[in-house]
Design a protein around this motif. Structure first.
Motif, short mmCIF file in Angstrom:
data_model
loop_
_atom_site.label_atom_id
_atom_site.label_comp_id
_atom_site.label_asym_id
_atom_site.label_seq_id
_atom_site.Cartn_x
_atom_site.Cartn_y
_atom_site.Cartn_z
N GLN A 39 0.67 -0.99 -0.50
CA GLN A 39 0.35 0.14 0.04
C GLN A 39 0.62 1.21 -0.19
N PRO A 40 0.04 2.58 -0.09
CA PRO A 40 1.02 3.58 -0.44
C PRO A 40 1.52 3.93 0.72
N VAL A 41 2.53 5.30 0.90
CA VAL A 41 3.43 4.64 2.40
C VAL A 41 2.45 7.14 2.60
N ARG A 42 2.21 6.36 3.97
CA ARG A 42 2.50 8.06 4.18
C ARG A 42 3.67 8.81 4.47
N VAL A 43 3.59 9.67 3.73
CA VAL A 43 5.29 10.41 3.52
C VAL A 43 5.33 11.64 5.28
N ASP A 44 4.21 11.90 5.96
CA ASP A 44 4.90 12.52 7.43
C ASP A 44 5.82 11.14 8.31
N LEU A 45 4.76 9.95 8.34
CA LEU A 45 5.96 8.99 9.35
C LEU A 45 6.62 8.59 8.46
N PHE A 46 6.79 8.12 7.16
CA PHE A 46 8.12 7.72 6.85
C PHE A 46 8.94 8.71 6.82
N VAL A 47 8.88 10.30 6.94
CA VAL A 47 9.91 11.60 6.88
C VAL A 47 10.09 11.43 8.58
N GLU A 48 9.88 11.40 9.13
CA GLU A 48 9.54 11.28 10.80
C GLU A 48 10.33 10.10 11.39
#
Length: 550
Positions: free
Chosen positions: A426-435
């Motif tokens: 599934q697609p990855v949330r950008v904010d969680l990944f960058v954090e």
């Protein structure tokens, strides 16, 4: 007719039916109109012949009276008798002929022979009548055996109506003139209509439309059937006019003797009504039959063809919501449509078998892919752990290089961890990944006098193929700044520009001299499908805009 112009089976069958029924309807209408005109013409001809018949009867009677008058006058002129002797002989003859009332004969030498069986008919009154009739036009006979021109008329003399037959002999040396007076009732048999007159009324009319003789059933004395007009179109023997009683009737007139004695016949409109009813029956009944046939045909099409086809269509459309729907197969279905329905159901069964096989293969493939990604993630974690253990044996640049490599491996591991969080890709949330990446940079790359923070304001998601190069881009920029600038603080900013675009920017707490990125940096930007919105300058280390699907 090109039936292909009609898109549906019902339309084509209906067009074919119309193509067959329309010529039949036209031929039926033509036959009905022809029959109606033929019947009307026959009725008109019959009416004209009826008037001709009565006219011929009247002419025969008048010519008979004329022959009797000419024969008796010629006989008296040959014998040369006149005066009282002649009158007595003629009177005796009149007594033997019912209806003959008076005879006046003038010989060539001027002597007269007069006889009368009616006291009201005196010799003086009859002589005055003869002088009056002599001044009126003659009526020539139109036969191959020519009779002398005569005058036929009806007059009122002696208080009663009399039939007058007068002849003047222009070339006879012995007889000059003869006149016969008769009772109008002698024409009674001539105008006998018979037991079934069918609305036929006949009259013998003289100058001034005086009725000499007439017949009408059931009321013989009623003259309301005569036309209102004073003149009859004798040249055109049949016409329609309003009667004296105010009704429209058909009339026929025939001249009996010129110039003013003719027969007028009136006819009821029952034959015309019967002809019109026959015309309507011949026209409407076949057309109604064709219409009923069309309706029955359409009903049969809907019931035995379109109904079943629509059932198959409805089943096909319901497959999206009812996977187990099947076309109905009934005993009363036509065999060819039943064959189509059975083939349709067979196709659905085979499709379901193929779908189950494909679904099984897809599930197996998903399981294998999921297992593969888990193996990749686990392998990356092993690599990351191995680099972390190896890093302990090195110092300075070697240690920093291993920390940088460990961070990049963590980017890969974190991307697969987020994309497989629910067991499916599934697609990855950008904010969680960058954090998570910022946390790893803080733990692995920064020194004690450095600081790395994040400011995240987005709910965007990216696929794993794009989120991994984004993590590499952030790690690359942060690593180059942290390794070259002691005591620096970095802020990684991610924010939404609009519903489909987000911006990733890196800022420092001081001005940083820009350094050339490695050659692979351009590849990372292209893989992310990012556009650099600001070049590194001063405190700003660069910013990139990325389009995404919300």
């Amino acid at each position: 007719m090109r039936l292909a112009r009609f898109p549906t089976v019902r339309g084509r069958l209906l067009a074919l039916l119309v193509a067959i029924a329309l010529p039949i309807a036209c031929l039926t209408a033509l036959a009905a109109v022809t029959t109606y005109r033929t019947v009307v013409a026959a009725i008109e001809l019959s009416q004209s012949r009826t008037a001709d018949d009565f006219a011929v009867r009247t002419r025969v009677w008048h010519r008979g009276a004329l022959r009797a008058l000419v024969a008796s006058g010629s006989l008296i002129a040959k014998d040369g008798i006149a005066g009282a002797e002649c009158g007595a002989a003629v009177a005796e003859t009149l007594l033997r002929i019912p209806g003959y009332q008076a005879v006046r004969i003038v010989l060539a030498d001027g002597r007269t022979c007069f006889a009368s069986v009616d006291p009201a008919l005196t010799e003086a009154s009859v002589a005055a009548l003869a002088a009056q009739q002599a001044s009126l036009p003659r009526s020539p006979t139109r036969t191959r055996i020519q009779l002398p021109p005569a005058r036929f008329d009806q007059v009122n003399i002696g208080g009663a109506e009399r039939l007058v037959t007068q002849v003047r002999m222009e070339t006879d040396a012995a007889l000059r003139e003869a006149m016969l007076l008769a009772d109008p009732d002698l024409l009674d048999q001539v105008f006998e209509l018979g037991g079934t007159s069918d609305g036929v009324n006949v009259a013998l009319v003289s100058r001034g439309e005086a009725v000499i003789m007439h017949r009408r059933e059931p009321n013989p004395d009623d003259l309301s059937w005569l036309p209102e007009a004073d003149r009859f179109p004798v040249e055109d023997g049949r016409w329609e006019a309003r009667s004296r009683g105010g009704q429209m009737r058909a009339y026929a007139a025939r001249l009996v003797t010129a110039p003013d004695l003719y027969v007028v016949a009136s006819f009821g409109n029952a034959p015309e009504r019967a002809a019109r009813m026959q015309f309507l029956a011949l026209l409407i009944a076949p057309i109604l039959t064709l219409i009923l046939l069309c309706l029955v045909y359409l009903r049969a099409i809907d019931r035995h063809c379109v109904h079943w086809l629509r059932g198959i269509e409805a089943t096909a459309r319901a497959r999206s919501t009812e996977p187990h729907a099947r076309a109905v197969i009934a005993p009363d279905m036509p065999s060819d449509i039943r064959s189509v329905a059975e083939a349709f159901n067979t196709m659905i069964d085979e499709q379901e078998v193929r779908q189950r096989r494909l679904q099984t293969a897809l599930d197996d493939n998903r399981f294998l892919v999921r297992e593969l990604h888990h193996r990749v993630k686990n392998s990356l974690q092993v690599v990351q752990s191995y680099i972390g253990l190896t890093k302990r044996d090195y110092r300075d640049e070697a240690r920093l290089a291993l920390a940088d490599a460990e961070t990049r491996v963590h980017v890969l591991s974190a991307a697969y961890r987020f994309t497989l969080a629910d067991g499916e890709m599934q697609p990855v949330r950008v904010d969680l990944f960058v954090e998570d990446v910022v946390t790893m940079i803080t733990n692995l790359i920064r020194t004690r006098d450095q600081w790395v923070a994040s400011r995240l304001d987005t709910d965007a998601t990216l696929s794993v193929d794009r989120i991994i190069p984004l993590g590499f881009l952030v790690v690359d920029v942060a690593s180059r700044v942290l390794r070259s600038t002691p005591g620096v603080s970095l802020t990684i900013i991610v924010r939404d520009i609009d519903e489909t675009t987000l911006e990733v920017a890196l800022e420092a707490d001081r001005d940083i001299a820009p350094s050339a990125p490695p050659k692979m940096f351009a590849g990372l930007v292209a893989q992310i499908e990012a556009v650099q919105s600001a070049q590194p300058e001063g405190r700003r280390l660069g910013s990139w805009r990325i389009r995404h699907v919300s």
